[in-house]
Motif scaffolding. Sequence first.
Motif: not given
Length: 466
Positions: A325, A214-215, A328-329, A217-218, A332, A277
């Motif tokens: 992303s 998910n976000v 990922l979003a 992770s960034l 999430t 990412v």
Amino acid sequence: MRLVQVLIPRGSRESVLESLDRQAIDYAVFEEVGRGDFEAMVQFPVPPSGVETVMEELTNAGVRGDSYTIVLPTETVVSQRLSALKERFPGLRISREELHARAEDLAPANSTFFSFLILSTVIAATGLLLDSAATIIGAMVVAPLMGPAVSASVGAILADRRMATRGVVLQVTGLAAAIATAAVLGVILQQTILIPPGVDIQAIPQVAERTSPNVLSLFLALGSGIAGAISIMRGSGSTLVGVAIAVALVPPAATSGLGIAFGLPVVAVAGAVLVVVNLLAINLSALILFYLSGFKPLDADEREGVRASIASRIAVIGVAIAVLSLVLAGVTYASFQTASFEQQTQTELQRQFDEADIEGVELVSVTVDYRPVDYLLGNQPRVDVLVGIPRDLQAPPDLAQRFDDQLTEGLDRDVVVRVGFVEAQVSDDAATRASTGAFASTSRPHTSGNRTLTGTALVSSPGAWP
């Protein structure tokens, strides 16, 4: 402090010493007899953040770019002008020359790099299959990924195309090799007795953690890249920072390889997306920090071109991260929806039991099998309900369907409900107990010591207590 030693070209001695005098720097001069094109060597102490500025002044005074220069760390310097130098050059930022040298030292030879990375991947893949966080962390200590990540950014900032290209190539080929290594290892292990037949690696928590990125992770990747840049500029903690960078890259790469080996495209793609990412985020954060710290090429003619190149590189990486992303979003949002559904289901069923208030009947547990991938693919959630009832109470035969109808109406989502029952007998002193397990298709008594276990039939539907 740093001790700088510089060979002075013939004809530049007077201007170089005048430059050092203007900057109030103590120095010592030695005659140079080893090379004919230099007439003297000067050495002087200066704070780390002042090396770059002083060297620029000396370049203007006649010290050529091909001059022999050494920058050494020193433990103790005694000088009357030292306090003034520290006030003039506060901070701990190193010079571009020192930054370049450190970046080169961190990027190992190709054979060393790939040897350690493959070994790290083998250890990480083993840790994933064993669900051992300690083993995975141990693998991160071995992974040599910090050097290429830092050298790629340093090369771009200082206009060293060879260093930048090598850093990028090592990262890309290294992580591709990591995925391939994990895939080969997974295929081999499936042919042995080390992995039980039919094992579902998606059910292993350490693997599942990397298949639902998910976000958040960034933040790990961005933080790792910034920490890597700071550790190089300050000269501390590079080993521990390297572990953080490896954590963001090697386990997802190993997960992707295992997904390939076990024929699970969702696992393979999710792990690969997380790798890409994180890789982009690490490079982006390091590049921005080096740029904001004021590092620039020694050749003034290259600075404008490097500035434009850095801006375009940041833009391209930023767009790539933004696009990825979205994945990922999505994960999430799916994770939030599945967690919310599980909480709402438990709350709704508990409310129904509380309102029914039937003596001796209680809600033992509610288990929801609903993962983010199920939400994204539109699969129905499965709800397993375990109910405790007295032995003399007859359970409704359509209880699962009732739960199903009420949950579908209350949560606006189609579900599949399974209901099992636990019959309990408790003695007066609560010392002897008999209970039954549910989710069985038949019922028969089992005897174990002083316990009598009786199973009841499972009631299921495509589920609520009255």
